[in-house]
Design a protein around this motif. Structure first.
Motif, PDB file in Angstrom:
ATOM      1  N   GLU A 125     -56.501  -0.703  23.175  1.00 41.79           N
ATOM      2  CA  GLU A 125     -55.298  -1.545  23.666  1.00 41.79           C
ATOM      3  C   GLU A 125     -54.237  -0.473  24.280  1.00 41.79           C
ATOM      4  O   GLU A 125     -53.814  -0.852  25.358  1.00 41.79           O
ATOM      5  N   GLU A 126     -53.931   0.370  23.120  1.00 43.55           N
ATOM      6  CA  GLU A 126     -53.005   1.335  23.620  1.00 43.55           C
ATOM      7  C   GLU A 126     -53.172   2.166  24.926  1.00 43.55           C
ATOM      8  O   GLU A 126     -52.431   2.393  25.475  1.00 43.55           O
ATOM      9  N   ALA A 127     -54.460   2.737  24.993  1.00 43.48           N
ATOM     10  CA  ALA A 127     -54.742   3.455  25.905  1.00 43.48           C
ATOM     11  C   ALA A 127     -54.628   2.581  27.328  1.00 43.48           C
ATOM     12  O   ALA A 127     -54.389   3.063  28.302  1.00 43.48           O
ATOM     13  N   VAL A 128     -55.197   1.442  27.186  1.00 41.94           N
ATOM     14  CA  VAL A 128     -55.118   0.470  28.450  1.00 41.94           C
ATOM     15  C   VAL A 128     -53.656   0.342  28.819  1.00 41.94           C
ATOM     16  O   VAL A 128     -53.384   0.670  30.140  1.00 41.94           O
ATOM     17  N   TRP A 129     -52.750   0.221  27.918  1.00 40.07           N
ATOM     18  CA  TRP A 129     -51.395  -0.002  28.286  1.00 40.07           C
ATOM     19  C   TRP A 129     -50.646   1.161  28.960  1.00 40.07           C
ATOM     20  O   TRP A 129     -50.033   1.291  29.858  1.00 40.07           O
ATOM     21  N   ARG A 130     -51.231   2.233  28.323  1.00 36.08           N
ATOM     22  CA  ARG A 130     -50.634   3.556  28.670  1.00 36.08           C
ATOM     23  C   ARG A 130     -51.043   3.976  30.146  1.00 36.08           C
ATOM     24  O   ARG A 130     -50.401   4.327  30.957  1.00 36.08           O
ATOM     25  N   ALA A 131     -52.399   3.625  30.595  1.00 36.06           N
ATOM     26  CA  ALA A 131     -52.821   3.783  31.714  1.00 36.06           C
ATOM     27  C   ALA A 131     -52.203   2.930  32.854  1.00 36.06           C
ATOM     28  O   ALA A 131     -51.559   3.221  33.931  1.00 36.06           O
TER      29      ALA A 131
ATOM     30  N   MET B   1     -51.778  14.046  27.493  1.00 39.20           N
ATOM     31  CA  MET B   1     -51.567  12.786  27.614  1.00 39.20           C
ATOM     32  C   MET B   1     -50.386  12.491  27.267  1.00 39.20           C
ATOM     33  O   MET B   1     -49.568  13.010  26.543  1.00 39.20           O
ATOM     34  N   LYS B   2     -49.561  11.597  28.175  1.00 41.79           N
ATOM     35  CA  LYS B   2     -48.280  11.058  27.826  1.00 41.79           C
ATOM     36  C   LYS B   2     -48.392  10.338  26.551  1.00 41.79           C
ATOM     37  O   LYS B   2     -48.984   9.251  26.758  1.00 41.79           O
ATOM     38  N   ARG B   3     -47.487  10.295  25.596  1.00 38.69           N
ATOM     39  CA  ARG B   3     -47.613   9.741  24.575  1.00 38.69           C
ATOM     40  C   ARG B   3     -46.380   8.672  24.452  1.00 38.69           C
ATOM     41  O   ARG B   3     -46.147   8.208  23.411  1.00 38.69           O
ATOM     42  N   THR B   4     -45.462   8.634  25.429  1.00 44.18           N
ATOM     43  CA  THR B   4     -44.373   7.977  25.355  1.00 44.18           C
ATOM     44  C   THR B   4     -44.443   6.497  25.329  1.00 44.18           C
ATOM     45  O   THR B   4     -43.625   5.473  24.920  1.00 44.18           O
ATOM     46  N   ALA B   5     -45.452   5.927  26.034  1.00 39.33           N
ATOM     47  CA  ALA B   5     -45.585   4.692  26.554  1.00 39.33           C
ATOM     48  C   ALA B   5     -45.737   3.579  25.468  1.00 39.33           C
ATOM     49  O   ALA B   5     -46.599   3.708  24.378  1.00 39.33           O
ATOM     50  N   SER B   6     -44.668   2.854  25.265  1.00 44.54           N
ATOM     51  CA  SER B   6     -44.679   1.674  24.064  1.00 44.54           C
ATOM     52  C   SER B   6     -45.371   0.696  24.656  1.00 44.54           C
ATOM     53  O   SER B   6     -45.483   0.587  25.900  1.00 44.54           O
ATOM     54  N   LEU B   7     -45.639  -0.218  23.750  1.00 43.79           N
ATOM     55  CA  LEU B   7     -46.692  -1.340  24.184  1.00 43.79           C
ATOM     56  C   LEU B   7     -45.836  -2.380  25.000  1.00 43.79           C
ATOM     57  O   LEU B   7     -44.756  -2.885  24.220  1.00 43.79           O
ATOM     58  N   PRO B   8     -45.745  -2.745  26.149  1.00 45.89           N
ATOM     59  CA  PRO B   8     -44.920  -3.564  26.771  1.00 45.89           C
ATOM     60  C   PRO B   8     -44.941  -4.864  26.406  1.00 45.89           C
ATOM     61  O   PRO B   8     -45.894  -5.440  25.810  1.00 45.89           O
ATOM     62  N   ALA B   9     -43.923  -5.707  26.600  1.00 47.63           N
ATOM     63  CA  ALA B   9     -43.612  -6.873  26.086  1.00 47.63           C
ATOM     64  C   ALA B   9     -44.833  -8.072  26.653  1.00 47.63           C
ATOM     65  O   ALA B   9     -45.255  -8.780  25.786  1.00 47.63           O
ATOM     66  N   VAL B  10     -45.409  -7.647  27.695  1.00 45.57           N
ATOM     67  CA  VAL B  10     -46.269  -8.686  28.351  1.00 45.57           C
ATOM     68  C   VAL B  10     -47.546  -8.725  27.417  1.00 45.57           C
ATOM     69  O   VAL B  10     -48.337  -9.667  27.506  1.00 45.57           O
ATOM     70  N   GLU B  11     -47.896  -7.774  26.773  1.00 48.47           N
ATOM     71  CA  GLU B  11     -49.069  -7.677  25.663  1.00 48.47           C
ATOM     72  C   GLU B  11     -49.144  -9.012  25.009  1.00 48.47           C
ATOM     73  O   GLU B  11     -50.214  -9.429  24.806  1.00 48.47           O
ATOM     74  N   GLY B  12     -48.035  -9.693  24.358  1.00 46.56           N
ATOM     75  CA  GLY B  12     -48.218 -10.524  23.485  1.00 46.56           C
ATOM     76  C   GLY B  12     -48.642 -11.812  24.257  1.00 46.56           C
ATOM     77  O   GLY B  12     -49.276 -12.880  23.874  1.00 46.56           O
ATOM     78  N   GLY B  13     -48.465 -11.961  25.560  1.00 39.64           N
ATOM     79  CA  GLY B  13     -48.894 -13.040  26.539  1.00 39.64           C
ATOM     80  C   GLY B  13     -50.338 -13.076  26.712  1.00 39.64           C
ATOM     81  O   GLY B  13     -50.772 -13.988  27.055  1.00 39.64           O
ATOM     82  N   MET B  14     -51.090 -11.894  26.672  1.00 38.58           N
ATOM     83  CA  MET B  14     -52.259 -12.069  27.247  1.00 38.58           C
ATOM     84  C   MET B  14     -53.034 -10.998  26.342  1.00 38.58           C
ATOM     85  O   MET B  14     -52.630  -9.870  25.969  1.00 38.58           O
ATOM     86  N   GLY B  15     -54.280 -11.050  26.095  1.00 42.89           N
ATOM     87  CA  GLY B  15     -55.502 -10.233  25.529  1.00 42.89           C
ATOM     88  C   GLY B  15     -56.153  -9.740  26.535  1.00 42.89           C
ATOM     89  O   GLY B  15     -56.030 -10.056  27.660  1.00 42.89           O
ATOM     90  N   PHE B  16     -57.039  -9.024  26.206  1.00 37.43           N
ATOM     91  CA  PHE B  16     -58.295  -8.592  27.132  1.00 37.43           C
ATOM     92  C   PHE B  16     -59.299  -9.297  27.234  1.00 37.43           C
ATOM     93  O   PHE B  16     -59.895  -9.362  28.277  1.00 37.43           O
ATOM     94  N   LEU B  17     -59.490  -9.966  26.098  1.00 37.73           N
ATOM     95  CA  LEU B  17     -60.742 -11.145  25.923  1.00 37.73           C
ATOM     96  C   LEU B  17     -59.927 -12.271  26.461  1.00 37.73           C
ATOM     97  O   LEU B  17     -59.209 -12.701  25.958  1.00 37.73           O
TER      98      LEU B  17
END
Lengths: 343, 361
Positions: A125-131, B1-17
């Protein structure tokens, strides 16, 4: 074999195998290297074998001879899964995934990392959001793919390819169908992705002008080969670029960095004027079929007048003022017609 | 790889399944349960739900006649309809994904045409030999000889198709070859028809109407396990099916072994379609319509959600179609195939016109 080079080819021949084991080689003897952190554009006229080369490099088509090595190991030695963890693709074909959301499409890129059921772990999931963040499409994440514009869809596909966390990403004409601003944006994005992520990105494209400006390196594939590899400016200065694309009536003008039509049926016009109006006057004249002499040596001379904040044009020896380029071109055409009648 | 990305807030609203609300699953299961109960209580003899429940619970006070109707006829019929509906729908879903064609159905690869040819051959040949085995209890469709013939026809086509599936590069090639097999089989059937007497032709035509009413409890011991296995296989293949949504090129680039995945998809799909055709005749519409309906209902193309959804919707629609075909309260029985097409085609047309995107999926 140098370990810093990710993808290399040794005496590679590409082409097709016909029934009865008849081989048609398109290009032979390709020995070249793709280095990490570089954004490379593959350019060549139609039919030179760009797509064949791309397909061979990513293992979709076997080479006729020679090898393609990834990190020193021949491509055939990889399982589909391990190859997918190191190389990802964006293809020309349009995708039709209906109501799939962008984030789900990007998550498909985790395919080579997930278990049989395709469950995403935390790091997936982290890789997906990073992308998604790297491509800058956070706002699109929960939109259905079928509602995206062409440019947005292409970005989503690039994000999907990024989610595969590849060392090398290959894009086959990924800028086709897009309008010019979208193409510029995409080229810069690819350059940035290559530099910041230390990835290799290879893009085959017909956008010669953009490739000259954005790519770190060009691969030129003239019809019949051989493949030429160098930085854009070197390839222009040594005429390799011009030769690759030279065709009947078209030639590459090193001075302007653009392709020009050879035929100038309307004769030569001298131009006095500079700056932005001068540049566009020059383009208007060339488009209408005049050769423009900037040194002022020609029978007809056009002058750009800039007064009171407005721009106007004058044909020097008749003194008439033309308020627009359209009017100027009409005036020049009239002049040619009347001189033809006299002679 | 850029390792800076934090998980955006939108994640809580939806999963991948895709999150399908429990209520939707509950609703689908509920409708299926209602259709199941109706199938047991409605028919030429109308029975109160209470009586049906008593029979199912093993209450001995219910008249023997009613018990027999439910336990010997309606229960296996309902199970057959549910399994067949689910099987055809899942098979259609897989074919639509594999061939990226919204018009693909379980029979695009010629499976039912092969089965029809087998049946036509048996009907004509056996007819010529004096009608042995042909008219057992339960009518034409249930007879062992027809099941064997249809299975044989389907299996032969299946083996040829699988052989080709392992060889050719492109799914499109496979699709066209499958379609051509279909044409060859049907023209052979037509040629056979030319040399057939009328009453034999009649039994063939009755078979093509389709019916859920001819699988006996004994036959169920083969029918059910094969279909359950086929459905499980589809569930296992959800991941490669998702990759195939993007086409073969992308699937391969994402690490899918295209030939082997295609082999298993075609095998599972043909097994489902072939088995149903052998036991129930060539039942159209469900396989093409249910996947579309499910996609529209759940707003997703993800097979991890679609496969179970398609099973529920397919089972329900098959029950409904069977109920209508029996015209409850009368002795009339309409051809099942006519009913599936008549109620289904308008539904699909309406859905597709309302939401064009379905053609993309």
């Amino acid at each position: 074999m140098a370990d810093f080079s990710f993808l290399e080819t040794h005496e590679l021949s590409i082409g097709y195998t016909h029934p009865g084991n008849v081989l048609t080689a398109v290009v032979t003897g390709i020995s070249t290297v793709l280095r990490p952190g570089e954004f490379v554009c593959l350019l060549g006229p139609n039919g030179a074998g760009k797509s064949t080369l791309i397909r061979t490099l990513c293992g979709m088509q076997p080479p006729l001879a020679g090898t393609v090595c990834l990190g020193g190991m021949p491509l055939e030695g990889f399982s589909a899964r391990t190859l997918a963890q190191r190389m990802s693709l964006v293809l020309t074909q349009r995708i039709a995934v209906g109501m799939m959301q962008v984030a789900t499409l990007v998550a498909l890129g985790r395919h080579p990392y997930t278990d049989w059921a395709g469950r995403l772990r935390r790091e997936d999931e982290e890789a997906v959001w990073r992308a998604i963040a790297d491509v800058g499409i956070e706002a699109l994440a929960d939109r259905p793919v079928c509602e995206l514009s062409d440019g947005e869809r292409q970005k989503a596909l690039i994000a999907r390819a990024l989610a595969q966390e590849p060392e090398i990403m290959i894009l086959d004409e990924a800028t086709a169908y897009l309008d010019l601003p979208r193409r510029v944006e995409l080229m810069h994005l690819l350059g940035r992705l290559a530099h910041t992520g230390n990835r290799t990105i290879l893009l085959s494209t017909h956008d010669l002008d953009l490739a000259l400006r954005c790519a770190d390196r060009l691969w030129l594939l003239p019809a019949g080969g051989p493949l030429l590899n160098g930085i854009p400016e070197d390839l222009v200065l040594c005429d390799a670029f011009g030769r690759t694309f030279a065709g009947a009536g078209v030639q590459f003008d090193k001075g302007s960095g653009a392709f020009t039509l050879n035929n100038t049926p309307c004769g030569t016009v001298a131009l006095r004027g500079s700056g932005v109006p001068g540049m566009w006057t020059c383009r208007a004249l060339e488009r209408a079929g005049y050769r423009v002499a900037m040194d002022g040596k020609a029978k007809v001379c056009v002058e750009v007048l800039e007064d009171n904040g407005g721009t106007a044009w004058r044909i020097v020896d008749d003194g008439k003022r033309h308020p627009s380029l359209e009017d100027l071109l009409a005036g020049l055409a009239q002049r040619r017609n009347s001189s033809k009648e006299r002679s | 790889m850029k390792r800076t990305a934090s998980l955006p807030a939108v994640e809580g609203g939806m999963g991948f399944l895709p999150r399908v609300p429990v209520a939707v699953w509950g609703g689908l299961a509920g409708i299926l349960a209602v259709a199941f109960v109706l199938e047991l209580s409605l028919g030429s003899v109308l029975m109160p739900v209470k009586t049906v429940a008593a029979i199912l619970l093993g209450n001995e006070d219910v008249p023997e006649g009613l018990r027999q109707i439910v336990l010997l006829f309606r229960l296996p019929r309902a199970l057959t309809a549910m399994l067949a509906g689910a099987a055809l729908s899942v098979s259609g879903l897989k074919m639509q994904t594999l061939f990226r064609n919204p018009l693909a159905d379980p029979f695009v690869l010629g499976i039912s045409a092969g089965a029809s040819l087998g049946v036509a051959l048996v009907v004509m040949a056996v007819g010529g030999l004096g009608g042995i085995l042909l008219f057992e209890k339960g009518g034409v469709t249930g007879s062992v000889s027809l099941i064997l013939a249809a299975t044989l026809g389907a299996v032969i086509v299946l083996i040829v198709i699988l052989g080709i599936a392992g060889k050719v590069e492109s799914n499109l090639t496979l699709l066209i070859i499958g379609l051509m097999f279909g044409y060859i089989s049907s023209s052979l059937v037509h040629i056979l028809m030319q040399f057939t007497r009328e009453h034999q032709m009649q039994s063939y035509i009755v078979w093509t109407f389709g019916s859920f009413g001819s699988v006996t409890w004994r036959q169920m011991t083969v029918f059910a396990p094969v279909l359950v296995a086929g459905l499980a296989l589809a569930w296992i293949l959800a991941k490669p099916l998702n990759a195939f949504l993007l086409g073969e090129g992308y699937a391969r680039s994402m690490g899918v072994n295209v030939r082997s995945a295609r082999f298993w998809i075609v095998l599972g799909s043909s097994l489902l379609a072939g088995t149903v055709t052998a036991y129930c005749g060539p039942i159209g519409f469900l396989g093409i319509a249910v996947p579309h309906l499910s996609r529209l209902l759940l707003r997703t193309s993800d097979h991890r959600v679609l496969v179970p959804a398609v099973i529920l919707v397919g089972a329900t629609l098959a029950l409904v179609a069977d109920l209508i075909s029996q015209v409850p309260g009368t002795k009339i029985v309409l051809p099942l195939n006519a009913v599936t097409a008549l109620i289904g085609a308008p539904v699909v047309i309406g859905m597709i016109l309302r939401r064009r995107h379905v053609m993309e999926s």
